[in-house]
Design a protein around this motif. Sequence first.
Motif, PDB file in Angstrom:
ATOM      1  N   THR A 120      -8.103 -60.250   7.426  1.00 11.56           N
ATOM      2  CA  THR A 120      -7.449 -59.283   7.347  1.00 11.56           C
ATOM      3  C   THR A 120      -6.202 -58.390   7.653  1.00 11.56           C
ATOM      4  O   THR A 120      -5.952 -57.503   8.084  1.00 11.56           O
ATOM      5  CB  THR A 120      -6.434 -60.180   8.706  1.00 11.56           C
ATOM      6  OG1 THR A 120      -5.410 -61.016   7.788  1.00 11.56           O
ATOM      7  CG2 THR A 120      -7.022 -61.435   9.304  1.00 11.56           C
ATOM      8  N   ASP A 124       0.396 -63.316   6.017  1.00  7.31           N
ATOM      9  CA  ASP A 124      -0.250 -64.421   7.274  1.00  7.31           C
ATOM     10  C   ASP A 124      -0.732 -64.592   8.248  1.00  7.31           C
ATOM     11  O   ASP A 124      -0.411 -63.640   8.684  1.00  7.31           O
ATOM     12  CB  ASP A 124       1.028 -65.565   6.987  1.00  7.31           C
ATOM     13  CG  ASP A 124       0.651 -67.081   6.929  1.00  7.31           C
ATOM     14  OD1 ASP A 124       0.356 -67.650   8.168  1.00  7.31           O
ATOM     15  OD2 ASP A 124       0.741 -67.220   5.623  1.00  7.31           O
ATOM     16  N   SER A 125      -0.035 -65.677   9.321  1.00  2.73           N
ATOM     17  CA  SER A 125      -1.220 -65.208  10.648  1.00  2.73           C
ATOM     18  C   SER A 125       0.040 -64.238  11.383  1.00  2.73           C
ATOM     19  O   SER A 125      -0.098 -64.616  12.750  1.00  2.73           O
ATOM     20  CB  SER A 125      -1.059 -67.235  11.047  1.00  2.73           C
ATOM     21  OG  SER A 125       0.080 -67.597  11.168  1.00  2.73           O
ATOM     22  N   GLN A 143       0.318 -62.989  16.702  1.00  6.51           N
ATOM     23  CA  GLN A 143       0.045 -64.133  16.153  1.00  6.51           C
ATOM     24  C   GLN A 143      -1.625 -64.442  15.661  1.00  6.51           C
ATOM     25  O   GLN A 143      -2.377 -63.388  16.652  1.00  6.51           O
ATOM     26  CB  GLN A 143       0.009 -65.004  16.687  1.00  6.51           C
ATOM     27  CG  GLN A 143       0.006 -66.502  15.897  1.00  6.51           C
ATOM     28  CD  GLN A 143       0.292 -67.781  16.570  1.00  6.51           C
ATOM     29  OE1 GLN A 143       1.532 -68.083  17.885  1.00  6.51           O
ATOM     30  NE2 GLN A 143       0.770 -68.837  15.275  1.00  6.51           N
ATOM     31  N   ASP A 144      -2.442 -63.290  14.792  1.00  8.33           N
ATOM     32  CA  ASP A 144      -3.399 -62.859  14.003  1.00  8.33           C
ATOM     33  C   ASP A 144      -4.310 -64.735  14.487  1.00  8.33           C
ATOM     34  O   ASP A 144      -4.450 -65.091  13.176  1.00  8.33           O
ATOM     35  CB  ASP A 144      -3.460 -62.486  13.132  1.00  8.33           C
ATOM     36  CG  ASP A 144      -4.661 -61.610  13.016  1.00  8.33           C
ATOM     37  OD1 ASP A 144      -5.944 -62.482  13.642  1.00  8.33           O
ATOM     38  OD2 ASP A 144      -4.826 -60.619  12.028  1.00  8.33           O
ATOM     39  N   PHE A 147      -6.515 -64.789  11.748  1.00 12.59           N
ATOM     40  CA  PHE A 147      -5.982 -65.572  10.181  1.00 12.59           C
ATOM     41  C   PHE A 147      -6.275 -66.869  10.112  1.00 12.59           C
ATOM     42  O   PHE A 147      -5.189 -67.676  10.843  1.00 12.59           O
ATOM     43  CB  PHE A 147      -4.808 -64.922   9.741  1.00 12.59           C
ATOM     44  CG  PHE A 147      -3.638 -65.087   8.005  1.00 12.59           C
ATOM     45  CD1 PHE A 147      -4.334 -63.931   7.351  1.00 12.59           C
ATOM     46  CD2 PHE A 147      -4.083 -66.289   7.882  1.00 12.59           C
ATOM     47  CE1 PHE A 147      -3.538 -64.151   6.017  1.00 12.59           C
ATOM     48  CE2 PHE A 147      -3.396 -66.556   6.679  1.00 12.59           C
ATOM     49  CZ  PHE A 147      -3.301 -64.954   5.609  1.00 12.59           C
ATOM     50  N   GLY A 150      -5.130 -68.192  13.479  1.00 13.97           N
ATOM     51  CA  GLY A 150      -3.333 -68.361  14.124  1.00 13.97           C
ATOM     52  C   GLY A 150      -2.375 -69.248  13.631  1.00 13.97           C
ATOM     53  O   GLY A 150      -1.819 -69.609  14.335  1.00 13.97           O
ATOM     54  N   ALA A 156       3.965 -68.525   8.779  1.00 18.42           N
ATOM     55  CA  ALA A 156       4.581 -68.262   9.759  1.00 18.42           C
ATOM     56  C   ALA A 156       5.988 -68.481   9.977  1.00 18.42           C
ATOM     57  O   ALA A 156       6.352 -67.669  10.939  1.00 18.42           O
ATOM     58  CB  ALA A 156       3.161 -68.321  10.870  1.00 18.42           C
ATOM     59  N   SER A 180      -3.439 -69.060  18.881  1.00 15.62           N
ATOM     60  CA  SER A 180      -3.889 -69.424  17.593  1.00 15.62           C
ATOM     61  C   SER A 180      -3.985 -71.063  17.807  1.00 15.62           C
ATOM     62  O   SER A 180      -4.433 -71.548  19.268  1.00 15.62           O
ATOM     63  CB  SER A 180      -2.219 -70.415  17.199  1.00 15.62           C
ATOM     64  OG  SER A 180      -2.049 -71.446  16.069  1.00 15.62           O
ATOM     65  N   ARG A 184      -1.379 -75.912  10.822  1.00 11.18           N
ATOM     66  CA  ARG A 184      -1.522 -75.446  10.140  1.00 11.18           C
ATOM     67  C   ARG A 184      -2.284 -77.412   9.054  1.00 11.18           C
ATOM     68  O   ARG A 184      -1.410 -77.904   8.186  1.00 11.18           O
ATOM     69  CB  ARG A 184      -1.303 -74.534   9.247  1.00 11.18           C
ATOM     70  CG  ARG A 184      -2.134 -74.586   7.601  1.00 11.18           C
ATOM     71  CD  ARG A 184      -2.296 -72.980   6.919  1.00 11.18           C
ATOM     72  NE  ARG A 184      -1.629 -72.118   8.152  1.00 11.18           N
ATOM     73  CZ  ARG A 184      -1.227 -70.604   7.748  1.00 11.18           C
ATOM     74  NH1 ARG A 184      -0.756 -70.404   6.476  1.00 11.18           N
ATOM     75  NH2 ARG A 184      -1.608 -69.611   8.723  1.00 11.18           N
TER      76      ARG A 184
END
Length: 304
Positions: A120, A124-125, A143-144, A147, A150, A156, A180, A184
Amino acid sequence: MADSKTDKPARPAPPRERKGWLTRLRPGVRSDIKKGDTPENLWVKDPESGEMLYRPDLEAAQWVTPSGHHMRIGAAARLSFTFDDGEFERIASPKVVEDPLNFPDERPYKERLAAARKSTGEQDSMAVGVGKVGGQPAVVIVQDFSFMGGSLGMGAGETFVKAAQEAVAREVPLVIFTASGGARMQEGTLSLMQMARTTLAVNEVKAAGLPYVVVLTDPTTGGVLASYAMLGDIHLAEPKATIGFSGRRVIEQTIREILPPAFQKSEFLVEHGMIDRVVARPDIPAVLGNILETLMMGRARRAA
């Protein structure tokens, strides 16, 4: 008696070798065309219609297909599409302790982080930019989903808090594009703590009299939806985005009922009053600009 040589049937000529159009070009043209000139991913399949789309056309359409499907995009593209003329200042994400729990898995957590960062280009996300949206200054968090889904972890969470503090310091609105699958799992309770920390950061933004606007994209689920994703002054969403806490199948098994086809889609949530408006991706910057201008007018009057 006929001559044996003349009596022999003629041997058929060998078949001509068929050559592709590229081999028939004159040498000068052939030398100008290199194998690497054509990217392997030049065509992209529309997940909704199955149609093959020309990648440059899809990029020009901000990854919205002719069928109207809004494909998932990364943080860099989202920031570029959102800010006026694609111009913005990146805010670096704070560094945090990696793999604080030494999480046991088939693949070490640190390796997963390294792979996600490589694919990416993000730390981070979450990624943060500062610039103008529709002519209005704002801090924007993206927010990706690519990754690690998300997912919300310590990195994050720290990024969100820093973005909120940046908005308060600059006295500008805070905007977030959420995407997301939830908290996590490799960080356990430490990831769940970010739900409370981000909520407190949102409260600081609101206490400063600044708007907090949320744009929900596909998908926004789990602990993210249960915290900062539903605390906005205004909630927008992209078309047909999946938005919900638990998965559809889990809910159906729990209540023992079949849910409506559009359940947990952004249009369904608008109808039931959970979000304010569904906005197509190309229209989001203009809509955001109008919202931010309106919400900041009250602050200007109070300051006068």
